[in-house]
Write an enzyme that holds these catalytic residues in place. Sequence first.
Site, mmCIF file in Angstrom:
data_model
loop_
_atom_site.group_PDB
_atom_site.id
_atom_site.type_symbol
_atom_site.label_atom_id
_atom_site.label_comp_id
_atom_site.label_asym_id
_atom_site.label_seq_id
_atom_site.Cartn_x
_atom_site.Cartn_y
_atom_site.Cartn_z
ATOM 1 C CG ASP A 1 54.556 43.406 4.900
ATOM 2 O OD1 ASP A 1 54.549 43.112 3.684
ATOM 3 O OD2 ASP A 1 53.878 42.789 5.749
ATOM 4 C CD GLU B 1 52.509 38.001 2.316
ATOM 5 O OE1 GLU B 1 52.046 36.895 2.022
ATOM 6 O OE2 GLU B 1 53.420 38.133 3.176
ATOM 7 N NE ARG C 1 50.873 28.445 7.105
ATOM 8 C CZ ARG C 1 51.438 29.573 6.698
ATOM 9 N NH1 ARG C 1 51.108 30.109 5.529
ATOM 10 N NH2 ARG C 1 52.322 30.182 7.458
HETATM 11 N N1 BES Z 1 56.388 34.828 0.542
HETATM 12 C C1 BES Z 1 55.674 34.180 1.594
HETATM 13 C C2 BES Z 1 54.860 33.006 1.100
HETATM 14 C C3 BES Z 1 55.742 31.887 0.642
HETATM 15 C C4 BES Z 1 56.422 31.121 1.566
HETATM 16 C C5 BES Z 1 55.901 31.600 -0.704
HETATM 17 C C6 BES Z 1 57.272 30.106 1.157
HETATM 18 C C7 BES Z 1 56.741 30.585 -1.107
HETATM 19 C C8 BES Z 1 57.436 29.851 -0.186
HETATM 20 C C9 BES Z 1 54.778 35.211 2.260
HETATM 21 O O1 BES Z 1 55.458 36.424 2.504
HETATM 22 C C10 BES Z 1 54.385 34.724 3.621
HETATM 23 O O2 BES Z 1 55.228 34.466 4.424
HETATM 24 N N2 BES Z 1 53.108 34.720 3.870
HETATM 25 C C11 BES Z 1 52.600 34.515 5.176
HETATM 26 C C12 BES Z 1 51.190 34.990 5.104
HETATM 27 C C13 BES Z 1 50.430 34.983 6.359
HETATM 28 C C14 BES Z 1 51.073 35.752 7.459
HETATM 29 C C15 BES Z 1 49.025 35.471 6.110
HETATM 30 C C16 BES Z 1 52.717 33.052 5.551
HETATM 31 O O3 BES Z 1 52.631 32.177 4.673
HETATM 32 O O4 BES Z 1 52.908 32.767 6.730
HETATM 33 MN MN MN Z 2 56.479 37.042 0.889
HETATM 34 MN MN MN Z 3 56.711 36.081 4.352
#
Ligand code: BES
Ligand code: MN
Ligand code: MN
Length: 456
Positions: free
Chosen positions: A89, A154, A330
Amino acid sequence: MSSTAAEYARRNQSRFLEELKALLRIPSISTLPEHQADCRKAAEWLVARLQRMGMEHARLVETEGHPLVYADWLHAAGKPTALMYGHYDVQPADPLEEWVSPPFEPEERNGNIYARGAVDDKGQVCAQLSALESLMAATGALPINVRVLLEGEEEVGGEGIAQFVASKPAELKADFALVSDTELFAPGLPTLCVGLRGMIYTEIDVRGAKNDLHSGQYGGAAPNPFVALAQVIARLKDENGHILIRHFYDDVEAPKEEEMAAWRTLPFDEEEYRKVEVGSPELVGEPGYSVLERTWARPTLDVHGMPGGFTGAGAKTVIPARAQAKVSMRLVPKMTPAKTFAQFKSYVLEIAPPGVDVEVRLIHSGDACVVPVDNPYIQAATRALHEVWGKETVFIRTGGSIPIVGDFARHLGLPSVMMGFGLPDDNLHAPNEKFNLENFRLGIQSLIRFLEEAGS
Ligand code: BES
Ligand code: MN
Ligand code: MN
């Protein structure tokens, strides 16, 4: 040393890119109901791709939301089992007018592939699949046992996969998880991510009058929900960025001095970061903490948008009846989403001004995590990365969240190897998201070498 699988990957690199482009053309935006069918289409595309390369039991696993994708290959007797994870996604693509090429029409420019999901996470999922295909095609087998588990929620909190993992199905029996959804600290610098922040995503709903009112007739008597909301938001943080919610920091666990000392040796130029990566006149945040500490190891609070009221062109003199704010926090290790949400909610209700009704809702949440590095899989990963990139691996955390990684440890007892190949300026969640083509290529090579090393 170069394996036959590595050679197969080199020969097939341009087709691997074409496969990625096909997946990128499917607008699988998990948060928008109108893209539900696209999410399923992406999942089905992945099942077909897994079947084609010879993975077994490739299938959709239904959830209450978008389906999971599962496949396995378990014929490496006596070898460990990897659980390979990624997500299909993507985030919404707006603002559309800021994209140089349309978000779902992948385009190669200056050594990158541009599209929504290019790096987060379809490019990295495709790197995993390309590595598996290369090993299968070149050797007729995999060097270790492999289960593939991909999710389509995710970006919206990962509820479906969380339930699946919590039920500890036999399908997920493994020795470690291989997560490809993170980034390199800097171009050319092999990186393993060993910590993620958690998060709670909330909505504050504020209601004033029974419906919208003329602001001349009623202004001065009727409450304004946007003003009330602004007053609430203004009291969430002080001018230093310190969050004012009572007991918010009580459980925060600081990283060990040893880990922070390693961060100080990373190639990081704060002024360059401010100017080029962030592009703001100044950086903000808690005094006394470095940028890496503030973004990796301190909790934060952000406002994402305030829908409602009049936002069209021109002027409309109205007192809106409703206002909303989307606010997330966060979290860092030892904080829990449930406790933090309870603290946030009671604080917001307490500081809300008179004249309005306030409701605070939790949309989704995920735990923070730090992963252990004293295991043979992390060691195999650093050996593989050294062979491919010719450098020692750096261990970093990220400020982002991948909710399921904590659950892999909690429910399945799995250490995670977070090996990702994005770059800090890849525009995740932003216009002109990209994936560097050289990183795509070296990512595939790294994953091949890692699976080989894990089986050696
Ligand atoms: N891949 C990202 C997490 C990430 C961001 C890893 C920057 C390394 C560097 C992941 O897809 C993401 O965006 N996660 C969301 C999760 C949330 C919506 C629960 C996020 O961090 O906002
Ligand atoms: Mn991601
Ligand atoms: Mn992401």
